[in-house]
Design a protein around this motif. Structure first.
Motif, mmCIF file in Angstrom:
data_model
loop_
_atom_site.group_PDB
_atom_site.id
_atom_site.type_symbol
_atom_site.label_atom_id
_atom_site.label_comp_id
_atom_site.label_asym_id
_atom_site.label_seq_id
_atom_site.Cartn_x
_atom_site.Cartn_y
_atom_site.Cartn_z
ATOM 1 N N ALA A 36 -3.291 -5.061 -1.597
ATOM 2 C CA ALA A 36 -3.024 -3.988 -0.643
ATOM 3 C C ALA A 36 -4.244 -3.666 0.211
ATOM 4 N N ASP A 37 -5.419 -4.170 -0.201
ATOM 5 C CA ASP A 37 -6.639 -3.924 0.571
ATOM 6 C C ASP A 37 -6.841 -4.934 1.690
ATOM 7 N N ARG B 116 0.821 -1.214 0.000
ATOM 8 C CA ARG B 116 0.000 0.000 0.000
ATOM 9 C C ARG B 116 0.854 1.262 0.000
#
Length: 393
Positions: A192-193, A126
Motif C-alpha cells: 500500500a506504500d 490503502r
C-alpha cells in the motif's frame, strides 16, 4: 461426509478473488493458507498449476461445496469469486488446466517461469478496511483502477518480485488477518506504500477499459452500431491484440498507427506466450491501440490496413484454430476490404456471364464480364479466351 464449520467465517467481499478470500479465511482462523487447505481438503489445494491458479478457476465442484458449507455461504456466491464465473461472458467455458485467454499466468515453480499475473491497486489496498485482491485484476485488459484511475502494479515496488498471495504467510509463525494482501511475500514490504498514484491512465482509455468491464457484467457491447455478444466480442478483440502484438505479421500496420501517434513496445525480454503475459506497459499500448480502432469501427481499421496493404491472412492467422471461426463483426470488414484473393470462375460461369450480357444488348467488353463475376481484376486471359470462343460459335 460432514464438513466442519470454520470458527471464524465470512463471505467474499465484492469482486474478491477466491484465493484471496481463502487466504483471508485461513489467517482469520489463525492458520496458514496451505495448512488450512490440507485440513479441509484431502491432499490440499493446488494454488498454482498449469500456468494459472488452479483454485481460482473454480472447476472443482467439491472444493466450492466444502467452502460453502464450512463458511455458511451460498455456493453461488462462492462460485462467483472464481474465474469460471466469466463463462458465458468472456469465453464459452474455462478449462481445468492450461493457459486461458485474457487470464495472466502467475508464478509457477513447475514450469520455471515467472508470471506477473496478479495485479493490485495501491490506493485500494490503502483505503480498504480489509485489503483484498479483486477477481478482475487477473484480466489482461484491466491495467488501471476504475475508481482511482492509477495503473495497477504487477510487482513489488521494493524488490520487484511478482505478487503471489498464497505465499504471503511463508516464514510467519502466526499470520495476521491483513497480511495476505498488504505485504510482499518476499521482502515483506507494505504494498500500500507504493507511490503509483501519480501514474494516471488517460481519461478516454480509462473509459474504454470501464466499458470492457461493464461488457463482462451485461453480456453485450455496441460496436459500430451493431450489438455484439460479449463472448464473440472478446474473441475478436483477442485476435486484434494477438495481431498487434506480432511484429512479423503487423509491422506495416503498426507503422501506420505510429504515424498517427501510437508507438508500440517491442518487448526485448524473453517471454513464453501471447499478449496475456505482457507486462503493464505493453498491455497499456495494446489497450490504447484497440480502443482507438474500435472508437470508429471499422473505418479506422480499414483505413490503416488498406494504407499498409495488410491482407486478410495477416489478421485471420490469429483466429482460434480448431476452436471456432472468426467472429462476424471482425470478419466482415476483413473480408470486404482486405481479402485480396483472386476469384477464379469456371469456363461455364464465364460463358453464361458473357451470353447474359449479350442478351442485354450492346457491346460486351472483357471488364464487363469480370465485373459481373465479381472478379478483382478488369483483365483476364481466361476471360478473353472464353469470350473469343463464344464469338466463334
Amino acid at each position: 461426509m460432514s464438513v466442519r464449520l470454520l470458527p471464524v467465517r465470512f463471505p467474499p467481499l465484492p469482486d474478491e478473488l477466491l484465493s484471496s478470500w481463502f487466504v483471508r479465511l485461513a489467517h482469520a482462523n489463525g492458520e496458514k493458507s496451505h495448512s488450512l487447505s490440507f485440513k479441509m481438503f484431502d491432499g490440499g489445494l493446488n494454488f498454482v498449476q498449469g500456468g494459472d491458479q488452479n483454485l481460482d478457476r473454480g472447476h472443482d465442484a467439491d472444493v466450492l461445496r466444502i467452502l460453502a458449507l464450512a463458511t455458511r455461504t451460498a455456493k453461488e456466491r462462492v462460485a462467483a469469486s472464481t474465474l469460471g464465473a466469466y463463462s458465458g461472458y468472456l469465453w464459452d467455458e474455462i478449462s481445468a488446466r492450461g493457459v486461458r485467454r485474457w487470464v495472466m499466468p502467475v508464478l509457477s515453480r513447475s514450469s520455471g517461469r515467472t508470471g506477473y499475473g496478479l495485479q493490485a491497486c495501491a490506493e485500494c489496498l490503502r483505503s480498504d478496511e480489509m485489503p483484498y485482491f479483486r477477481r478482475s485484476w487477473r484480466l489482461a485488459f484491466h491495467i488501471a483502477c476504475p475508481f482511482h484511475g492509477c495503473l495497477l502494479m504487477d510487482h513489488c515496488f521494493a524488490c520487484e518480485a511478482p505478487l503471489v498471495i498464497h505465499r504471503g504467510d511463508v516464514g510467519i509463525f502466526t499470520p495476521e488477518p491483513e497480511s495476505s494482501a498488504r505485504w510482499c511475500s518476499y521482502c515483506r514490504a507494505d504494498l500500500a506504500d507504493a507511490m503509483i498514484s501519480s501514474h494516471k491512465l488517460d481519461a478516454d482509455l480509462l473509459e474504454f477499459q470501464i466499458l470492457l468491464l461493464s461488457t463482462l457484467r451485461r453480456g453485450w457491447i455496441n460496436v459500430g452500431g451493431r450489438v455484439i455478444n460479449s463472448v464473440l466480442f472478446f474473441e475478436g478483440l483477442r485476435m486484434l491484440w494477438a495481431f498487434l502484438d506480432a511484429p512479423r505479421w503487423s509491422a506495416s500496420f503498426r507503422r501506420g498507427m505510429q504515424r498517427r501517434g501510437f508507438s508500440f513496445i517491442e518487448g526485448q525480454e524473453k517471454r513464453y506466450g501471447g499478449a496475456d503475459v505482457r507486462r503493464t506497459e505493453g498491455r497499456h499500448k495494446l489497450l490504447a491501440a484497440s480502443g482507438w480502432l474500435l472508437d470508429d469501427w471499422p473505418n479506422r481499421f480499414v483505413e490503416v490496413a488498406s494504407e499498409a496493404r495488410v491482407s486478410s491472412n495477416h489478421v485471420l492467422h490469429f483466429s482460434l484454430h480448431g476452436q471456432g471461426s472468426t467472429p462476424f463483426w471482425l470478419w466482415k470488414p476483413i473480408h470486404d476490404f482486405l481479402d485480396r484473393s483472386m476469384y477464379v470462375p469456371s469456363d461455364e460461369e464465364i460463358t453464361n456471364a458473357f451470353l447474359y450480357l449479350v442478351r442485354l444488348g450492346g457491346r460486351v467488353r472483357q471488364r464487363d464480364v469480370c465485373c459481373l463475376l465479381n472478379m478483382r481484376t478488369n483483365h483476364s486471359f481466361r476471360v478473353a479466351a472464353v469470350m473469343k470462343s463464344c464469338h466463334l460459335l
